[in-house]
Scaffold this motif. Sequence first.
Motif, mmCIF file in Angstrom:
data_model
loop_
_atom_site.group_PDB
_atom_site.id
_atom_site.type_symbol
_atom_site.label_atom_id
_atom_site.label_comp_id
_atom_site.label_asym_id
_atom_site.label_seq_id
_atom_site.Cartn_x
_atom_site.Cartn_y
_atom_site.Cartn_z
ATOM 1 N N LEU A 1 0.810 -1.224 0.000
ATOM 2 C CA LEU A 1 0.000 0.000 0.000
ATOM 3 C C LEU A 1 0.842 1.273 0.000
ATOM 4 O O LEU A 1 0.436 2.297 0.535
ATOM 5 C CB LEU A 1 -0.959 0.005 1.203
ATOM 6 N N TRP A 2 2.034 1.204 -0.621
ATOM 7 C CA TRP A 2 2.819 2.427 -0.785
ATOM 8 C C TRP A 2 2.249 3.210 -1.959
ATOM 9 O O TRP A 2 1.870 2.588 -2.974
ATOM 10 C CB TRP A 2 4.280 2.063 -1.064
ATOM 11 N N PRO A 3 2.090 4.524 -1.965
ATOM 12 C CA PRO A 3 2.527 5.464 -0.924
ATOM 13 C C PRO A 3 1.436 5.841 0.083
ATOM 14 O O PRO A 3 1.604 6.786 0.848
ATOM 15 C CB PRO A 3 2.923 6.685 -1.757
ATOM 16 N N THR A 4 0.313 5.120 0.062
ATOM 17 C CA THR A 4 -0.793 5.470 0.959
ATOM 18 C C THR A 4 -0.386 5.401 2.419
ATOM 19 O O THR A 4 -0.716 6.290 3.226
ATOM 20 C CB THR A 4 -1.989 4.527 0.710
ATOM 21 N N VAL A 5 0.360 4.329 2.787
ATOM 22 C CA VAL A 5 0.749 4.148 4.193
ATOM 23 C C VAL A 5 1.572 5.322 4.717
ATOM 24 O O VAL A 5 1.221 5.925 5.735
ATOM 25 C CB VAL A 5 1.494 2.805 4.381
ATOM 26 N N PRO A 6 2.679 5.709 4.063
ATOM 27 C CA PRO A 6 3.439 6.847 4.599
ATOM 28 C C PRO A 6 2.676 8.168 4.547
ATOM 29 O O PRO A 6 2.837 9.010 5.440
ATOM 30 C CB PRO A 6 4.702 6.884 3.731
ATOM 31 N N LEU A 7 1.823 8.371 3.540
ATOM 32 C CA LEU A 7 1.051 9.607 3.457
ATOM 33 C C LEU A 7 0.087 9.740 4.635
ATOM 34 O O LEU A 7 -0.002 10.798 5.281
ATOM 35 C CB LEU A 7 0.276 9.665 2.138
ATOM 36 N N LEU A 8 -0.651 8.675 4.930
ATOM 37 C CA LEU A 8 -1.580 8.690 6.062
ATOM 38 C C LEU A 8 -0.815 8.856 7.371
ATOM 39 O O LEU A 8 -1.267 9.569 8.276
ATOM 40 C CB LEU A 8 -2.419 7.407 6.079
ATOM 41 N N LEU A 9 0.325 8.195 7.468
ATOM 42 C CA LEU A 9 1.129 8.273 8.691
ATOM 43 C C LEU A 9 1.608 9.704 8.929
ATOM 44 O O LEU A 9 1.565 10.208 10.060
ATOM 45 C CB LEU A 9 2.320 7.322 8.584
ATOM 46 N N ILE A 10 2.049 10.367 7.886
ATOM 47 C CA ILE A 10 2.505 11.759 8.012
ATOM 48 C C ILE A 10 1.375 12.644 8.526
ATOM 49 O O ILE A 10 1.563 13.468 9.433
ATOM 50 C CB ILE A 10 3.032 12.274 6.660
ATOM 51 N N ALA A 11 0.184 12.466 7.973
ATOM 52 C CA ALA A 11 -0.956 13.288 8.385
ATOM 53 C C ALA A 11 -1.308 13.062 9.851
ATOM 54 O O ALA A 11 -1.529 14.010 10.613
ATOM 55 C CB ALA A 11 -2.165 12.984 7.493
ATOM 56 N N VAL A 12 -1.340 11.795 10.267
ATOM 57 C CA VAL A 12 -1.703 11.463 11.648
ATOM 58 C C VAL A 12 -0.643 11.965 12.627
ATOM 59 O O VAL A 12 -0.964 12.548 13.670
ATOM 60 C CB VAL A 12 -1.905 9.941 11.800
ATOM 61 N N LEU A 13 0.628 11.745 12.316
ATOM 62 C CA LEU A 13 1.698 12.164 13.215
ATOM 63 C C LEU A 13 1.758 13.682 13.348
ATOM 64 O O LEU A 13 2.004 14.214 14.441
ATOM 65 C CB LEU A 13 3.040 11.627 12.717
#
Length: 469
Positions: A409-421
Motif C-alpha cells: 500500500l505504498w505510498p498510501t501508508v506513509p502519506l496517512l502516517l505523516i498526516a496522523v503524526l
Amino acid sequence: MTDTLPTAEAAVSEASSDSSQSPRQLKRSIGIVGGTLLTLSCVTPASTLFVVVPDLFGSLGTATALTIAIGSVLCIAVAFCYSELGTLIPSAGGEYAMVSTLAGRLAGWLVFVLSLLVVMIVPPVIAMGTADYLAPVVHLNPSIAGAAVMLLATLAGLLDLRANAWITGVFLVLEVIAAAVVAVLGFAHSERGAGSLVSMQVSGADGHADTVTAMLVVSGLAIALFVTQGFSTAVYLSEELENPRRNVARTVLATLAISSVIILVPVIAITMGASDLSTLTGGDISSMVTAWSNSAVGTFVSLCVALAIINAGIVMVIQNSRVLYASARDKAWPTPINTVFSKLGRFGSPWTATLAVGIPGALLCFVNLDTLYGVTGVSVTGMYLLVATAALLSRRGTHKHTRAWRMPLWPTVPLLLIAVLAYILSQQETTYLLWTGGITAAATLYWALYLRPRRETRWLISVPEDAEA
C-alpha cells in the motif's frame, strides 16, 4: 534538506582522508532470533508496563488500553517504513542514515539529533526506577541504583554482541513471565467486563469519575507510540545482522507484534481487574498484584521488573553506542572526536562510543528528568514523521531498483502516517514542543555553521560494502 549525498565510494574515500586508517566494520554475528531478542529487550515490555504505563493510567484511566491499541496500529505503518528503509539502507546509523540518503543530509542530521535525544534520556530515566522494584529486598537511593544499572549496562555493552543477545534473552524470559503473571491475576480477579475498555473514564481529584475526551487520547498517543518504540533497534543492528536485506524487516515486524501483545494483554487485564477506578488511575501495579495474590508473588514480579530494567539498559547502551559510532564514521564531528568514537575493541564493539553514552547516562541519574518524558514523546513523533517522509522518497531513481523489502500500500501508508503524526504533534503541550524545537534549532545552527560549509568532508553517509550479505 536537498543537499545531495556523495556516492558510497566517494564517502569511503573522503572518510579515509580524515584518518590514517579506515574504521573497521562491525561484525555480522547474529541471526533473526538473536536480533529479535535484542530488539525485544530494547522495547523491554515489562519495564514499559511497570514504569511508563502507570503514567497513562493516571491521565487516561480505562482508555489506556484503547490508546495503546491505537498506537500499536499506527506503529504497524511506522514498522513498514522502517522495514523498507532499513533493508534499502542497512546502516548502524539507523534513522539518520536512511533519512540522509533519501531526504537530504539536513533532514538526516535532524533525525540524528532527535534519536540521540531519545536514546540518551530514556535509559537513565528507566534505570532510576530500579530502586522501586528492588524495595522488597533492599532499599536504595533511586539515583545511585540508576547509576549502578547504567554502569553495569555499559560493561555489558563492551562484550561481543552474540554474548549480549543471550544475556538479554535470559532476562527477557523473566520479564515476559512477570507480564504473564500480571495478566493471569488481572483476568482472574476481573471487577468489570470488556465494555470497560471503551468506557473512557478516569478518577478525578474529587474521587468521582471524569470523562476521558478524544483530545486526551490523541495527546496520549505520543507516549503510546513510545511504548513500543524499541522495535526500531533492529535497524541500528542491521550491520551486525546476517542477511540484513531479509532479516531486518522480519526482526522489525516480529518485534512489534510480540511486544504489542506482551504489553497490551496485561494492560487489558489490569483495567478489568483493578478493584475500583481510583486504584486503576493510581497505577500502582505492584500493589494490585500483591492484593490479587500475596507478598511473595508481588516480590517475584518486582524483581523480574528490576531485571527487565537492567536488560533494557544493556540493549539501549548497545543501540546508542552504534548510533554514536556510525556518526563518527560518517564524519559528523571534528576529526579528533571522529577518530575516538570510531574505534572498535577486541570484541568487535565500539568501546569508546559505548563508554561515551554509558557514563553520561550514569551521571544523568542524578538530574531531575521528570519533564523529559514529554520531550521524549515529541521527539519520537517527530522522528517517525521524518522517517515516513523518507519512505515517500524510497522509490526514486536508483533506489527504485535496489533489492529491498517493500511495504504494501505504498505510498498510501506513509502519506496517512505523516498526516496522523503531524496532528498528534499539534496536540502536545507547548512546553514540550518548545524544548524539542529549541534543541532542533541548535542542531540546525551546528549544521549551518559547521557541517554544511564542510559538506565535502563532513556528514558523509555510507552503507557498508557487504550490505548485500
